[in-house]
Design a protein around this motif. Structure first.
Motif, PDB file in Angstrom:
ATOM      1  N   MET A  10       0.828  -1.207   0.000  1.00 14.66           N
ATOM      2  CA  MET A  10       0.000   0.000   0.000  1.00 14.66           C
ATOM      3  C   MET A  10       0.864   1.259   0.000  1.00 14.66           C
ATOM      4  O   MET A  10       0.529   2.253  -0.629  1.00 14.66           O
ATOM      5  CB  MET A  10      -0.956  -0.006   1.199  1.00 14.66           C
ATOM      6  N   LYS A  11       2.006   1.225   0.689  1.00 15.56           N
ATOM      7  CA  LYS A  11       2.913   2.376   0.679  1.00 15.56           C
ATOM      8  C   LYS A  11       3.464   2.609  -0.725  1.00 15.56           C
ATOM      9  O   LYS A  11       3.615   3.746  -1.157  1.00 15.56           O
ATOM     10  CB  LYS A  11       4.055   2.177   1.673  1.00 15.56           C
ATOM     11  N   LYS A  12       3.764   1.528  -1.430  1.00 11.10           N
ATOM     12  CA  LYS A  12       4.242   1.657  -2.806  1.00 11.10           C
ATOM     13  C   LYS A  12       3.163   2.259  -3.700  1.00 11.10           C
ATOM     14  O   LYS A  12       3.443   3.097  -4.554  1.00 11.10           O
ATOM     15  CB  LYS A  12       4.681   0.299  -3.357  1.00 11.10           C
ATOM     16  N   VAL A  13       1.920   1.832  -3.477  1.00 11.09           N
ATOM     17  CA  VAL A  13       0.805   2.371  -4.259  1.00 11.09           C
ATOM     18  C   VAL A  13       0.647   3.863  -3.980  1.00 11.09           C
ATOM     19  O   VAL A  13       0.485   4.671  -4.902  1.00 11.09           O
ATOM     20  CB  VAL A  13      -0.505   1.608  -3.950  1.00 11.09           C
ATOM     21  N   ARG A  18       1.208   9.519  -5.578  1.00 10.80           N
ATOM     22  CA  ARG A  18       1.736  10.866  -5.322  1.00 10.80           C
ATOM     23  C   ARG A  18       2.612  11.325  -6.485  1.00 10.80           C
ATOM     24  O   ARG A  18       2.568  12.491  -6.879  1.00 10.80           O
ATOM     25  CB  ARG A  18       2.532  10.878  -4.018  1.00 10.80           C
ATOM     26  N   LEU A  19       3.398  10.411  -7.015  1.00  9.15           N
ATOM     27  CA  LEU A  19       4.244  10.737  -8.160  1.00  9.15           C
ATOM     28  C   LEU A  19       3.387  11.129  -9.359  1.00  9.15           C
ATOM     29  O   LEU A  19       3.651  12.131 -10.032  1.00  9.15           O
ATOM     30  CB  LEU A  19       5.141   9.545  -8.509  1.00  9.15           C
ATOM     31  N   GLU A  20       2.349  10.353  -9.641  1.00  9.56           N
ATOM     32  CA  GLU A  20       1.465  10.644 -10.769  1.00  9.56           C
ATOM     33  C   GLU A  20       0.701  11.946 -10.564  1.00  9.56           C
ATOM     34  O   GLU A  20       0.436  12.680 -11.523  1.00  9.56           O
ATOM     35  CB  GLU A  20       0.494   9.487 -10.988  1.00  9.56           C
ATOM     36  N   ALA A  21       0.330  12.245  -9.328  1.00  7.58           N
ATOM     37  CA  ALA A  21      -0.402  13.482  -9.043  1.00  7.58           C
ATOM     38  C   ALA A  21       0.488  14.708  -9.209  1.00  7.58           C
ATOM     39  O   ALA A  21      -0.002  15.799  -9.511  1.00  7.58           O
ATOM     40  CB  ALA A  21      -0.977  13.431  -7.632  1.00  7.58           C
TER      41      ALA A  21
END
Length: 68
Positions: A10-13, A18-21
């Motif tokens: 879940m942390k990876k997700v 966050r990166l995509e946002a």
């Protein structure tokens, strides 16, 4: 073990989201306008629009030389 691996997953997700946002976006209308402008500016270099002279065309059919 499965609980901690679930937390890691879940942390990876969340990190990926966050990166995509944070990626800057361009509106589709602006991208279409830019693409149209690019195409119009480079149309004179496009062999599909201007054609290729037969002397410089590497894909021309080979000439057949026949002696009678």
């Amino acid at each position: 073990m499965s609980g901690s691996s679930s937390v890691v997953a879940m942390k990876k997700v969340v990190q990926q989201l966050r990166l995509e946002a944070s990626v800057s976006r361009v509106k589709v209308s602006q991208a279409a306008t830019d693409l149209k402008q690019f195409c119009l500016q480079n149309a004179h270099h496009d062999p599909l629009l201007t054609g290729v002279s037969s002397s410089t065309n590497p894909f021309r059919p080979p000439k057949v030389c026949s002696f009678l």
